[in-house]
Design an enzyme around this catalytic site. Sequence first.
Site, PDB file in Angstrom:
ATOM      1  N   GLU A 149       0.794  -1.126  -0.003  1.00 22.40           N
ATOM      2  CA  GLU A 149       0.035  -0.065  -0.010  1.00 22.40           C
ATOM      3  C   GLU A 149       0.987   1.409   0.069  1.00 22.40           C
ATOM      4  O   GLU A 149       1.412   1.418   1.166  1.00 22.40           O
ATOM      5  CB  GLU A 149      -0.822  -0.063   1.280  1.00 22.40           C
ATOM      6  N   CYS A 174      -2.261   9.207   2.598  1.00 26.30           N
ATOM      7  CA  CYS A 174      -1.935   8.758   1.264  1.00 26.30           C
ATOM      8  C   CYS A 174      -3.064   8.913   0.137  1.00 26.30           C
ATOM      9  O   CYS A 174      -2.787   9.066  -1.031  1.00 26.30           O
ATOM     10  CB  CYS A 174      -1.782   7.125   1.397  1.00 26.30           C
TER      11      CYS A 174
HETATM   12  P1  NAD Z   1       8.155   4.802   5.022  1.00 24.37           P
HETATM   13  O1  NAD Z   1       8.359   3.968   3.724  1.00 24.37           O
HETATM   14  O2  NAD Z   1       9.216   5.668   5.209  1.00 24.37           O
HETATM   15  O3  NAD Z   1       8.067   3.911   6.161  1.00 24.37           O
HETATM   16  C1  NAD Z   1       7.191   2.888   6.201  1.00 24.37           C
HETATM   17  C2  NAD Z   1       7.653   1.628   7.058  1.00 24.37           C
HETATM   18  O4  NAD Z   1       8.887   1.035   6.632  1.00 24.37           O
HETATM   19  C3  NAD Z   1       8.260   2.031   8.700  1.00 24.37           C
HETATM   20  O5  NAD Z   1       7.580   1.071   9.522  1.00 24.37           O
HETATM   21  C4  NAD Z   1       9.561   2.273   8.604  1.00 24.37           C
HETATM   22  O6  NAD Z   1      10.316   1.860   9.621  1.00 24.37           O
HETATM   23  C5  NAD Z   1       9.719   1.192   7.551  1.00 24.37           C
HETATM   24  N1  NAD Z   1      10.937   1.397   6.747  1.00 24.37           N
HETATM   25  C6  NAD Z   1      11.397   2.739   6.376  1.00 24.37           C
HETATM   26  N2  NAD Z   1      12.780   2.653   5.558  1.00 24.37           N
HETATM   27  C7  NAD Z   1      12.962   1.452   5.505  1.00 24.37           C
HETATM   28  C8  NAD Z   1      14.166   0.651   5.024  1.00 24.37           C
HETATM   29  N3  NAD Z   1      15.044   1.091   4.173  1.00 24.37           N
HETATM   30  N4  NAD Z   1      14.028  -0.851   4.787  1.00 24.37           N
HETATM   31  C9  NAD Z   1      13.110  -1.275   5.702  1.00 24.37           C
HETATM   32  N5  NAD Z   1      12.093  -0.841   6.178  1.00 24.37           N
HETATM   33  C10 NAD Z   1      11.960   0.568   6.331  1.00 24.37           C
HETATM   34  O7  NAD Z   1       6.777   5.440   4.966  1.00 24.37           O
HETATM   35  P2  NAD Z   1       6.067   6.652   5.783  1.00 24.37           P
HETATM   36  O8  NAD Z   1       6.939   7.946   5.752  1.00 24.37           O
HETATM   37  O9  NAD Z   1       6.026   6.012   7.354  1.00 24.37           O
HETATM   38  O10 NAD Z   1       4.925   6.963   5.395  1.00 24.37           O
HETATM   39  C11 NAD Z   1       4.488   7.842   4.268  1.00 24.37           C
HETATM   40  C12 NAD Z   1       4.277   7.169   2.905  1.00 24.37           C
HETATM   41  O11 NAD Z   1       3.184   6.096   3.174  1.00 24.37           O
HETATM   42  C13 NAD Z   1       3.585   8.145   1.893  1.00 24.37           C
HETATM   43  O12 NAD Z   1       4.225   7.760   0.775  1.00 24.37           O
HETATM   44  C14 NAD Z   1       2.114   7.610   1.978  1.00 24.37           C
HETATM   45  O13 NAD Z   1       1.539   7.753   0.644  1.00 24.37           O
HETATM   46  C15 NAD Z   1       2.268   6.251   2.140  1.00 24.37           C
HETATM   47  N6  NAD Z   1       1.048   5.584   2.469  1.00 24.37           N
HETATM   48  C16 NAD Z   1       0.412   4.916   1.690  1.00 24.37           C
HETATM   49  C17 NAD Z   1      -0.879   4.212   2.350  1.00 24.37           C
HETATM   50  C18 NAD Z   1      -1.804   3.475   1.493  1.00 24.37           C
HETATM   51  O14 NAD Z   1      -2.912   3.044   1.952  1.00 24.37           O
HETATM   52  N7  NAD Z   1      -1.591   3.150   0.182  1.00 24.37           N
HETATM   53  C19 NAD Z   1      -1.458   4.907   3.558  1.00 24.37           C
HETATM   54  C20 NAD Z   1      -0.529   5.709   4.349  1.00 24.37           C
HETATM   55  C21 NAD Z   1       0.825   5.928   3.766  1.00 24.37           C
END
Ligand code: NAD
Length: 462
Positions: free
Chosen positions: A207, A241
């Site tokens: 997602e 999102c």
């Molecule tokens: P992110 O990708 O930075 O982090 C998400 C998760 O991944 C966190 O738990 C984090 O600890 C982990 N993570 C981060 N970097 C990592 C790495 N290098 N290796 C492994 N794990 C890692 O996202 P965010 O900043 O928490 O959220 C914002 C993003 O999420 C936006 O792009 C938003 O659009 C998207 N989002 C999508 C939905 C949806 O339903 N499609 C919902 C909410 C947010």
Amino acid sequence: MKELIASQREYFLAGHTRSIPQRKKNLRKLHDLLLENEAVLTEAIYKDFKKQEMVTVENELSIPYGEINVAIRQLKRWSRSRWRLTNLSNFPARTRTIAVPYGVTLVIGPWNYPFMLSLVPMISALAAGNTVILKPSELTKHASAAMAAIFNTNFSKQLIHVVEGGVEETTELLKQKFDKIFFTGSTEVGRIVMRAAAEQLTPVTLELGGKNPVIVMPDCKLKRTAQRIAWGKLHNNGQACVSPDHIYVHESIKEQLIQEIGKQINRICGSNPKESPMLPRMVNERNFDRVAGLIDPDKVVLGGEMDRSDCYIEPTIMDGVTPEDRIMQEEVFGPLLPVLTYTNLDELLETLKLQPAPLVLYIFTRKLRLARRIMKEIASGGGMINEVVMHFINMNAPFGGVGASGMGSYHGRAGFNDFSHQKTIMQKPMWFELFLKYPPQFRIYLRIYRSVIGRSFRNFWH
Ligand code: NAD
């Protein structure tokens, strides 16, 4: 982590998560725990990014409550086996499909709705009969700690366990063998997750994010359009999102639309938005700097105030934005609303077709047939006509992205299906055997199959 996963697998293989009454019991317990701990949960979110209690209950907890209730009510129906038609070449036989849980699942959550976006997939996983390891975002550390404290003390770690941590811990988790991974977050990290899952051939649901465009046509109902866009943009202060990312408005109504959105922002946040209970803060200074860096002061027509010490950015409208501007190169994920114009709709649609598929496409117009046609032509995870954001809370329909905005979908029954393997089972009696299967009669079968009679017969045969 290895031990934790092994103990969850043992629990799953022993069948403890399989029975429907047990799944319902787990879901009821989760519901009650959330209800009992609402004060702790809302306080945690306030500490993380100043989201007010009522707002937290409305957009972080009400959806999980709803998901749990629907799952409890519908679980029996969702998990029923389904009869399928059997083709003639298999006659006599009976075919059905059953939904079986994958096993040990990993749910990785983002920070923007730390409870809702961790809990909803977790509810689907439990409803489908899996065990769950939840890894919430480290950026909302109070929310993550609250979930760990509540779930890790009240559930057996063989069923649900919260692993706290950031990149390092997630990387370590991703090296392990899971039976299903559900990730919500950025497109960039989605790639990392999928790469790791490929090593273990683990199915993934992603997602992800994207730039959600809003097309505003000249025939739209202007005030209502402005009201809905303003509300959608301010939801979680643009950190959603499904947030409207940028607007393509017809040149002829641009000035009016900007003025109206300005008025609506004022109505929602009051004359001093910094004091408004509606606006949580940017989650940290890094994100503050990123969003602030997207503002081009020459193009700001409303807002633009900032306070780094409070991670506060005022709702800001930017006019005269072009596709080359920095704000158009990445997902905004903050309270900035860039406005672009169009004069020829077909040209705009051709441009949109070439862009990465967003999570949602929004269209405001009275020409509903045209809007539906555009929805078919432009790739996006979902779409809304004359509204924004609200489709997310319809549990009766799947929610998910496509292409750069993700793969797989969830919510309600779609979530149950996402965490289940659809297993086809064919059952044959022993009293009949199709002798044509075996040599040497197989040659006769082939001859019939290739003949004129065979050709017209094939439709029934397969
Ligand atoms: P992110 O990708 O930075 O982090 C998400 C998760 O991944 C966190 O738990 C984090 O600890 C982990 N993570 C981060 N970097 C990592 C790495 N290098 N290796 C492994 N794990 C890692 O996202 P965010 O900043 O928490 O959220 C914002 C993003 O999420 C936006 O792009 C938003 O659009 C998207 N989002 C999508 C939905 C949806 O339903 N499609 C919902 C909410 C947010």
